[in-house]
Structure formats: structure tokens, C-alpha cells
Design a protein around this motif. Sequence first.
Motif, PDB file in Angstrom:
ATOM      1  N   MET A  79      39.566  35.357  37.227  1.00 45.04           N
ATOM      2  CA  MET A  79      38.932  34.342  38.442  1.00 45.04           C
ATOM      3  C   MET A  79      40.331  34.169  39.072  1.00 45.04           C
ATOM      4  SD  MET A  79      37.640  33.265  41.315  1.00 45.04           S
ATOM      5  CE  MET A  79      35.740  32.774  41.153  1.00 45.04           C
ATOM      6  N   THR A  80      41.121  34.302  39.156  1.00 44.83           N
ATOM      7  CA  THR A  80      42.475  33.824  39.874  1.00 44.83           C
ATOM      8  C   THR A  80      42.436  33.021  41.132  1.00 44.83           C
ATOM      9  OG1 THR A  80      43.254  35.201  41.683  1.00 44.83           O
ATOM     10  CG2 THR A  80      43.486  36.330  39.113  1.00 44.83           C
ATOM     11  N   PHE A  81      44.038  31.892  40.920  1.00 42.02           N
ATOM     12  CA  PHE A  81      43.816  30.699  42.212  1.00 42.02           C
ATOM     13  C   PHE A  81      43.404  31.417  43.694  1.00 42.02           C
ATOM     14  CE2 PHE A  81      45.907  28.273  44.835  1.00 42.02           C
ATOM     15  CZ  PHE A  81      45.705  26.922  45.119  1.00 42.02           C
ATOM     16  N   LEU A  82      44.500  32.478  43.943  1.00 47.28           N
ATOM     17  CA  LEU A  82      44.075  33.314  44.980  1.00 47.28           C
ATOM     18  C   LEU A  82      42.418  33.767  45.374  1.00 47.28           C
ATOM     19  CD1 LEU A  82      45.569  34.250  47.463  1.00 47.28           C
ATOM     20  CD2 LEU A  82      45.689  36.323  46.453  1.00 47.28           C
ATOM     21  N   LEU A  83      42.391  34.511  44.346  1.00 46.44           N
ATOM     22  CA  LEU A  83      40.320  34.804  44.763  1.00 46.44           C
ATOM     23  C   LEU A  83      39.500  33.767  44.832  1.00 46.44           C
ATOM     24  CD1 LEU A  83      38.449  36.827  44.159  1.00 46.44           C
ATOM     25  CD2 LEU A  83      38.500  36.329  42.214  1.00 46.44           C
ATOM     26  N   PHE A  84      39.530  32.471  44.123  1.00 47.98           N
ATOM     27  CA  PHE A  84      39.241  31.264  44.346  1.00 47.98           C
ATOM     28  C   PHE A  84      39.051  30.322  45.181  1.00 47.98           C
ATOM     29  CE2 PHE A  84      39.371  26.365  44.127  1.00 47.98           C
ATOM     30  CZ  PHE A  84      38.056  25.865  44.116  1.00 47.98           C
ATOM     31  N   GLU A 104      48.795  51.026  50.355  1.00 48.99           N
ATOM     32  CA  GLU A 104      49.975  50.162  49.641  1.00 48.99           C
ATOM     33  C   GLU A 104      49.932  48.690  49.547  1.00 48.99           C
ATOM     34  OE1 GLU A 104      52.712  50.940  47.540  1.00 48.99           O
ATOM     35  OE2 GLU A 104      51.520  53.206  47.497  1.00 48.99           O
ATOM     36  N   LYS A 105      49.043  48.627  50.610  1.00 49.84           N
ATOM     37  CA  LYS A 105      48.693  47.444  51.413  1.00 49.84           C
ATOM     38  C   LYS A 105      47.041  46.675  50.211  1.00 49.84           C
ATOM     39  CE  LYS A 105      50.151  46.924  55.705  1.00 49.84           C
ATOM     40  NZ  LYS A 105      49.813  46.900  57.770  1.00 49.84           N
ATOM     41  N   ALA A 106      46.183  47.935  49.952  1.00 47.96           N
ATOM     42  CA  ALA A 106      45.264  47.794  48.928  1.00 47.96           C
ATOM     43  C   ALA A 106      45.385  46.971  47.788  1.00 47.96           C
ATOM     44  CB  ALA A 106      44.236  48.947  49.237  1.00 47.96           C
ATOM     45  N   LYS A 107      47.115  48.245  47.445  1.00 51.05           N
ATOM     46  CA  LYS A 107      47.416  48.069  45.944  1.00 51.05           C
ATOM     47  C   LYS A 107      48.006  46.467  45.785  1.00 51.05           C
ATOM     48  CE  LYS A 107      50.192  49.960  42.503  1.00 51.05           C
ATOM     49  NZ  LYS A 107      50.679  51.189  41.605  1.00 51.05           N
ATOM     50  N   LEU A 151      45.154  39.304  44.040  1.00 52.42           N
ATOM     51  CA  LEU A 151      43.853  38.661  43.958  1.00 52.42           C
ATOM     52  C   LEU A 151      43.446  38.998  42.293  1.00 52.42           C
ATOM     53  CD1 LEU A 151      41.438  40.008  46.543  1.00 52.42           C
ATOM     54  CD2 LEU A 151      42.331  38.059  45.789  1.00 52.42           C
ATOM     55  N   ARG A 152      43.725  39.899  40.953  1.00 54.71           N
ATOM     56  CA  ARG A 152      43.428  40.535  39.991  1.00 54.71           C
ATOM     57  C   ARG A 152      44.078  39.301  39.191  1.00 54.71           C
ATOM     58  NH1 ARG A 152      39.492  44.405  38.943  1.00 54.71           N
ATOM     59  NH2 ARG A 152      38.292  44.342  40.759  1.00 54.71           N
ATOM     60  N   GLY A 153      45.845  38.969  40.247  1.00 55.74           N
ATOM     61  CA  GLY A 153      46.906  38.543  39.164  1.00 55.74           C
ATOM     62  C   GLY A 153      47.174  39.276  38.154  1.00 55.74           C
ATOM     63  N   GLU A 154      47.661  40.572  38.348  1.00 56.64           N
ATOM     64  CA  GLU A 154      48.021  42.195  37.615  1.00 56.64           C
ATOM     65  C   GLU A 154      48.231  42.756  38.553  1.00 56.64           C
ATOM     66  OE1 GLU A 154      43.356  43.483  35.924  1.00 56.64           O
ATOM     67  OE2 GLU A 154      44.499  42.113  34.703  1.00 56.64           O
ATOM     68  N   LYS A 155      49.533  43.566  37.249  1.00 54.03           N
ATOM     69  CA  LYS A 155      49.936  44.656  38.144  1.00 54.03           C
ATOM     70  C   LYS A 155      49.550  46.078  37.726  1.00 54.03           C
ATOM     71  CE  LYS A 155      54.546  42.823  38.751  1.00 54.03           C
ATOM     72  NZ  LYS A 155      55.069  42.639  39.894  1.00 54.03           N
ATOM     73  N   VAL A 185      46.548  48.009  38.362  1.00 58.43           N
ATOM     74  CA  VAL A 185      45.308  47.722  38.723  1.00 58.43           C
ATOM     75  C   VAL A 185      44.851  49.545  39.802  1.00 58.43           C
ATOM     76  CG1 VAL A 185      45.611  45.684  39.713  1.00 58.43           C
ATOM     77  CG2 VAL A 185      46.452  48.050  41.346  1.00 58.43           C
ATOM     78  N   ASP A 186      45.019  50.279  39.034  1.00 53.43           N
ATOM     79  CA  ASP A 186      45.353  51.364  38.849  1.00 53.43           C
ATOM     80  C   ASP A 186      42.813  52.180  39.125  1.00 53.43           C
ATOM     81  OD1 ASP A 186      47.930  51.827  39.646  1.00 53.43           O
ATOM     82  OD2 ASP A 186      48.489  52.761  37.664  1.00 53.43           O
ATOM     83  N   ALA A 187      42.720  51.642  37.964  1.00 48.92           N
ATOM     84  CA  ALA A 187      41.542  51.829  37.323  1.00 48.92           C
ATOM     85  C   ALA A 187      40.492  50.868  38.903  1.00 48.92           C
ATOM     86  CB  ALA A 187      41.016  51.093  36.302  1.00 48.92           C
ATOM     87  N   VAL A 188      41.222  49.943  39.456  1.00 43.46           N
ATOM     88  CA  VAL A 188      40.410  49.684  40.425  1.00 43.46           C
ATOM     89  C   VAL A 188      40.399  50.359  41.534  1.00 43.46           C
ATOM     90  CG1 VAL A 188      39.844  47.964  41.928  1.00 43.46           C
ATOM     91  CG2 VAL A 188      40.064  47.628  39.219  1.00 43.46           C
ATOM     92  N   LEU A 189      41.462  50.462  41.848  1.00 41.16           N
ATOM     93  CA  LEU A 189      41.365  51.534  43.349  1.00 41.16           C
ATOM     94  C   LEU A 189      41.236  53.073  43.127  1.00 41.16           C
ATOM     95  CD1 LEU A 189      46.387  51.055  43.959  1.00 41.16           C
ATOM     96  CD2 LEU A 189      44.334  50.668  44.903  1.00 41.16           C
TER      97      LEU A 189
END
Length: 564
Positions: A23-28, A239-242, A248-252, A254-258
Motif C-alpha cells: 500500500m503506497t500513498f498514491l494507491l491509498f 509506456e503510460k501503463a508502466k 502506484l507500486r512505489g517501485e521501478k 514492474v515488469d512482472a505485473v506488465l
Amino acid sequence: MSKTAKMQNGGSKAEVQNTDGRMTFLLFMSVFISVFGSPFQYGYSTSVVNAPAELMQNFYKKSFYNFTGAELADDSLTVLWSTTVSIYCLGGLIGSLLVGPLASKIGRKGAILFNNIFSLSAAALMFGARFANSYHMIILGRTIVGIHNGLSIGVVPMYLSEISPPNLRGGIGVTSQLLTTIGILVAQILGLEFILGNEDYWHYLMLVGYVIPSGIQLLILPFLPESPRYLLIDKDSPEKAKKVLQKLRGEKDVDAVLDDMKLEDEMQKKEPKMHVFALLKSRALRSQLVCCVLVMAGQQFSGINAIFFYSTSIYEKAGVPKEYSPYATIGTGAINVFMTIVSVLVIDITGRKVLLTWPLVFMTLAFAILTVTQGLSEYLYCVCGCSQGINPNATLVGDVCQFVNQTGTYEETIANLNTTDPYAWIAYLSIVFVILYIIAFAIGLGPIPFIITTEMFRQGARPAAMMLVGSTNWISNFIVGLLFPLAQDKIGAFVFLFFMVVCGLTTAFVWIKVPETKHKTFEEIQRLFGGQDDETGNDWGVANDGYIPDPHKKSSKYAITTSL
């Protein structure tokens, strides 16, 4: 906990990485602003007309006289008021049918923002009705706010599920129901006579619960992200999705999610574009659709409205003075909120299926006991006008007991009759099971139907599925609202037997047919149902948690393994 999904296809295997997140601040903020500005208003709307009902009906009489110069008969007033209450469901049905077109055309975030047009225009109409002396404006406003609510309870769960990591998706999904229960509670509190539920200020109830949440949402939501799944799959903007995912995840990384999203996109492209009629005709997605529609129907026919209807009379029978019954109702609403918070905290630990099944078992038991206790309360003893009462030869007219003797007729209010009900303890037992029923509903059947709907369909079919499930919600709501008062008038507390049967059947269906979706990616959930990716047309049906398609069956393409 780590999870891997191994895809077998022609002997090659590809491992899907862990897609869990935090849970990141932006997600919250994205979660809070979307649910406060939308589902909150849904809960508020369902409860806001209850407290000022008598005041609003008096306004209807004055308004009718102003327009026609004639008095409004009681029967006509009943029709107008019933229209005001029930037309809200018609608006909700229209709103639910807008979910698919708007969510696909302008995006999840865009649809949520656009929806505020309905909320603010409805608030302006209902608030302005007092000054225009027009009851027509209230009826029109209730219709429009129904459209807003129907659209919001379809789009917001989609948005929440698509921005959430799998390990938080359940708890985040329940926040939609949490803000709905808070909206109900806020409407009950503001409706107290010394706040806004009085002759001078009742019209402000039609304003504050809409303008404040919509205003905050319009100010903040434009700066929050769109659904990354929508950006990647619907808009083809990787690119926008990444970038959105990284924020949202607070980490660079995110390839697994993509990769998971791209896999979903690839599988989806093998299927035709899913509009409502295509979804209804799809054999491959029928199991998911049946699960979601029947669970939603089970929610609406589970008797929660009957419980709230009976709660006031149960409290009064237990000795709660009539003037304090609104506070007892508020207490019930507070319990509803608290237990929904519990559901937020535990759903990603226990899973969806557990939180559906066992509370449903208890709800079935609660209705069985309430049928007995309420039946005894109604038939063992009464004050006036029945053979088992202390005044069997009198006639009950409203709250007045009419007596006939040799000198004529005289009246006495029920409150002034010095009576002691020897069966008052039964009402206390009823209160216990009313509260326990609400606890069970708030934990399971209240929040979960929309959550599993967003989880059980791929991106292309999800909007159409939400339209159908949302329509089921509103149609069932309308039927219950229409038929429950008639059934209650005819058979009294025995109406609980119907709800007991519904809860029992829903329990059996969930246990046998609804799979567990906890911590699974959307693509893993699709494989729980088998069939939809089977080019030979085989349909493996619905599985329970831990379902693994049999690799020895022909055309079985997937095997899911989970390691702890």
C-alpha cells in the motif's frame, strides 16, 4: 508467500513472477477518493429519505395543492411517495447499463469523474425543490441520483481491482462497501431531528451528502492515475501503463505485473469483443457469469432490508422508547460499519469463499430463530384487539385502542395502557440475532459479490459483466422493495422463512460452485474455470479452491501450482 503459475503449451514452460505489492500513498489516495466520492453517495442515498419521510410527505401535500388547488388524498400521497422511493431503483438500473460504454470509452477514472454530473444535478434539483415548491423536482432528482449510484457501484469496483496488487485486492475491494455503510450511517445521523431532520432544514439533507463528496472528488481525482490495465489493454499505451504502475507500486521494477497484463491481453485477443449480448451467449464465460449473478441476487434476496425494517419494532418490543428508536437504528448502522472494517482486514487472509460461506450459514440459522421469536411475539401476546391480549374485545386503530361498553365508546392510546408483556424476553433474544445477522452480512455477503465479479472476468468482458451484475442488483432491489411490504402485511414474521431458504440455497451454491480467488492474478483466476482457452470447445466447469485442470484430459493447457 510466493506464487508461480506454470503454463504448459506444446512442452514449453514460462514462469510468471510474483506480482504482489504494498500500500503506497498514491494507491491509498486513489482508493479513498474514488470510494468517498461514489459508493459513499450510494449508501447515503439509500437511507437519506427515511428520517425526513413524514416532513417530505407534508411538503408533497403543500406542493400538490400549490400546483392543482386541490388536496392530495392519502392514497395518492402513498402512490407519489412509493414512486419517489422506487424510481431510484429505475435510475440505478439505467446507471448500471451505462457502466460498459462509459468505462470502455472514457476509462474507469473518466467515468467516475463524468458521473459527478449526475450527482450534482440531482442534488441541485432536490435541494431546490423546497424553494420552487415542486415535489416533481425531488422525484426527478431521485431518478438522476439513482443513475449516479448505478454507474458508481459498477465502475468503482472495476477501478479498484485494476489498480490493486493481487495480495491487497480483496481488502481494497471491500472499501467500496465500507464507504457505502458509512454513507448509510452518516445519513442516519444527519437525519436526527436536532440536526437536519426537522421542518426547517430537511432539504439540506438532499444537498450536503452529494455536494461535499462530489466536490472533493472533482478537485483531487484528476491528479490521480487511470487504471494501468485500461491504459495497456484498452488504449494500447504500454509506456503510460508502466509509469502509472511504478507510481502506484512505489517501485521501478514492474515488469512482472506488465507481463501478467500482456498475457491477459494476448489471451483476450483470441476471444470476440465482449458486449452484453456476446457475454450472455458465451458458453466459455457462462460459469463465471452464473456465479456472479446468482451471488448478487442472493445478496439482495438475503433479507437485509427485512432486518432493518423489523429492527425498530423489535427494539420497541424490548422496551426501547419510540423516541429513542432512531438512536438504536444508528447503533445498528455503526455495527454494520465496524464489521465491514473487519472484512477489509481479513478478506485477504481468509479468502472470499470462507467469508461468503460461513456467514451465510449463520444468516440461515438467524432467520430460522427470528421466525420463531417474532412469530411468538406476534401471536402469543398483544395489548389490544386479539384473543390472547388483555383487551380482547377492544379494537386497535393505529396506536389507539377503542373500547365499547354500555355507556358508549372511548379510546386509550397503547402507551397509556398499564400493561406488562410477559414475553418481552423474546424481543431481547430477537435483538441479539438481528445484531449477529448484521455482523454476518457485513463481513461476507455485503461486500464480496462485486469483488468476485471484477476478479472473474478478463479486461474485455469485465465492463459487460459489471453491467449485468449491476442490473441484477437493481432489479432484485426493486422486487424486494415492491413485494416485501405486501408479504409482511399478509404473513408477518413468517416472511423470514423465505429469506432463510434463500440464504440456505446461496450457501450451498457458494460452497459447490464458487472458486477461491484470493491472491490470484486475473489470468490464474481464468484458469480456475478451464474451458475458455480451450480451442476444442471443452468446458471444464467451475472448480473449488485448489482446482487444477487434469493434465490427462484432452486439450488441458494449464496447470497451476502454488508453493508456500
